[in-house]
Enzyme design. Structure first.
Site, mmCIF file in Angstrom:
data_model
loop_
_atom_site.group_PDB
_atom_site.id
_atom_site.type_symbol
_atom_site.label_atom_id
_atom_site.label_comp_id
_atom_site.label_asym_id
_atom_site.label_seq_id
_atom_site.Cartn_x
_atom_site.Cartn_y
_atom_site.Cartn_z
ATOM 1 N N ARG A 1 5.512 -0.899 9.306
ATOM 2 C CA ARG A 1 5.345 -0.551 7.909
ATOM 3 C C ARG A 1 6.637 -0.842 7.158
ATOM 4 O O ARG A 1 7.731 -0.788 7.744
ATOM 5 C CB ARG A 1 5.077 0.953 7.752
ATOM 6 C CG ARG A 1 3.621 1.354 7.884
ATOM 7 C CD ARG A 1 2.777 0.867 6.697
ATOM 8 N NE ARG A 1 1.406 1.328 6.760
ATOM 9 C CZ ARG A 1 0.406 0.708 7.399
ATOM 10 N NH1 ARG A 1 0.629 -0.408 8.047
ATOM 11 N NH2 ARG A 1 -0.813 1.197 7.367
ATOM 12 N N GLU B 1 6.033 -2.925 -1.096
ATOM 13 C CA GLU B 1 5.193 -4.124 -1.174
ATOM 14 C C GLU B 1 4.035 -3.895 -2.152
ATOM 15 O O GLU B 1 3.601 -2.759 -2.316
ATOM 16 C CB GLU B 1 4.666 -4.492 0.236
ATOM 17 C CG GLU B 1 3.760 -3.452 0.840
ATOM 18 C CD GLU B 1 3.367 -3.791 2.288
ATOM 19 O OE1 GLU B 1 4.245 -4.111 3.105
ATOM 20 O OE2 GLU B 1 2.165 -3.687 2.573
ATOM 21 N N HIS C 1 1.427 -8.617 4.800
ATOM 22 C CA HIS C 1 0.769 -7.472 5.452
ATOM 23 C C HIS C 1 -0.608 -7.885 5.992
ATOM 24 O O HIS C 1 -1.633 -7.327 5.600
ATOM 25 C CB HIS C 1 0.643 -6.287 4.475
ATOM 26 C CG HIS C 1 0.415 -4.971 5.170
ATOM 27 N ND1 HIS C 1 0.835 -3.771 4.657
ATOM 28 C CD2 HIS C 1 -0.210 -4.676 6.345
ATOM 29 C CE1 HIS C 1 0.471 -2.787 5.482
ATOM 30 N NE2 HIS C 1 -0.159 -3.317 6.502
HETATM 31 C C1 GLV Z 1 -2.709 -1.829 8.639
HETATM 32 O O1 GLV Z 1 -1.621 -2.012 8.194
HETATM 33 C C2 GLV Z 1 -3.055 -0.679 9.401
HETATM 34 O O2 GLV Z 1 -2.273 0.288 9.478
HETATM 35 O O3 GLV Z 1 -4.167 -0.657 9.953
#
Ligand code: GLV
Length: 328
Positions: free
Chosen positions: A239, A268, A286
């Protein structure tokens, strides 16, 4: 029978969306608009359940605006977009989608690692720019991945899937985690537990796949970047916020580390512009879980959780089961 009022805040696969139309009183965002917090709050005002994605912030202010809300189903395994404490205090059930995205996200981790190590994106840009005139013995030197040491910070299901891939590259895998894996799991992953400093100081590749919490904020900052080898490559598929992005930009610019591959960023999608000026970083938007099969599986799991919760059953991926126990 009165239909439950449901909001789906992000686009679903059309056939999955269809299945919700007859079943619920549905408000959905099939146009996939970016919903500002005020819009989300307006759409939530009379909803009993919401299916949300990592871009939707479910916090105390939103809960205040949604007095009927009792179920929030996240289409993601990470749930730092949701204030779980505030939801639990309001007795709102929260679910996520674990298990179905581990291998796909591990694939992207490895793709970023390889791309950053072997300068794949940088050299692609150079070829397209018409610069290639000859094969040269000493041009485009990258880093070997095979037989290198990979340090994994965060050894949950995704970290373990990365370690299994690393075995195919004959990598020496070390890891650090809040709790050490059981010996048989360590053996299955061919991974050794080390402390964080040792991992940072000795790894050729450092890969982050931790959840984001106050405790993991800036797991990699100025001090950690200074500990790392000057030829190290850093990869983040966890993250934004695990890395201090400003510090990383400075370290990449000064070549205090060799390169980075990043799928997630602080704030982001408004990542720091400094990244754009650097050749030694690979940036993806992402997309860790973004394969067709996996995103479908995530949507299906989120809807399973929704249907279960709305029919009074315990959803398979409930994050705050105490809420159900606490219900009158
Ligand atoms: C995506 O980023 C998730 O956490 O599934």
């Amino acid at each position: 029978m009165k239909k439950s009022k449901v909001l789906v805040a992000g686009k679903l696969f059309d056939d999955l969306h269809e299945t919700l139309l007859g079943r619920y009183d549905l408000v959905s965002n099939q146009a996939d608009e970016v919903l500002e917090p005020a819009t989300l709050a307006r759409l939530m005002a009379d909803r009993e359940a919401a299916v949300v994605t990592p871009v939707d912030r479910v916090d105390a202010a939103l809960l205040e605006a949604a007095p009927q809300l009792s179920i929030v189903c996240n289409i993601a395994v990470g749930y730092n977009n949701i204030d779980l404490g505030a939801c639990t205090a309001r007795k709102v059930v929260v679910t996520n989608t674990p298990g179905v995205l581990d291998e796909t996200t591990a694939d992207l981790g490895f793709a970023l690692l390889l791309a950053a190590a072997r300068r794949v994106v940088e050299s692609d840009r150079w070829v397209r720019g018409g610069h290639w005139q000859a094969w040269r013995t000493t041009a485009w030197m990258g880093r070997d991945v095979h037989h290198a040491r990979l340090g994994i910070l965060g050894m949950g299901r995704i970290g373990q899937a990365i370690a299994r891939r690393a075995a195919g590259f004959a990598m020496d895998v070390v890891y650090h985690n809040r709790s050490r894996l059981a010996p048989e799991l360590e053996q299955a992953c061919s991974a050794r537990y080390v402390d964080k400093d040792q991992l940072l100081e000795t790894s050729d590749f450092v890969l982050l796949c931790l959840p984001y919490t106050p405790a993991t904020h800036h797991t990699i900052g100025i001090a950690e970047l200074q500990c790392m080898r000057s030829d190290a490559v850093l990869v983040n598929i966890g993250r934004g916020g695990l890395i201090d992005d400003a510090a990383l930009i400075e370290a990449l610019r000064a070549r205090r580390i060799a390169a980075a591959g990043l799928d997630v960023f602080e704030n982001e999608p408004l990542l720091q512009r400094g990244f754009f000026d650097l050749d030694n970083v690979v940036l993806t938007p992402h997309i860790g879980s973004a394969s067709l099969a996996t995103r479908r599986a995530m949507c299906e799991l989120a809807l399973q959780n929704l249907h279960a919760a709305l029919s009074g059953a315990v959803p398979p991926n409930i994050l705050n089961p105490q809420v159900l126990g606490a219900r009158p």
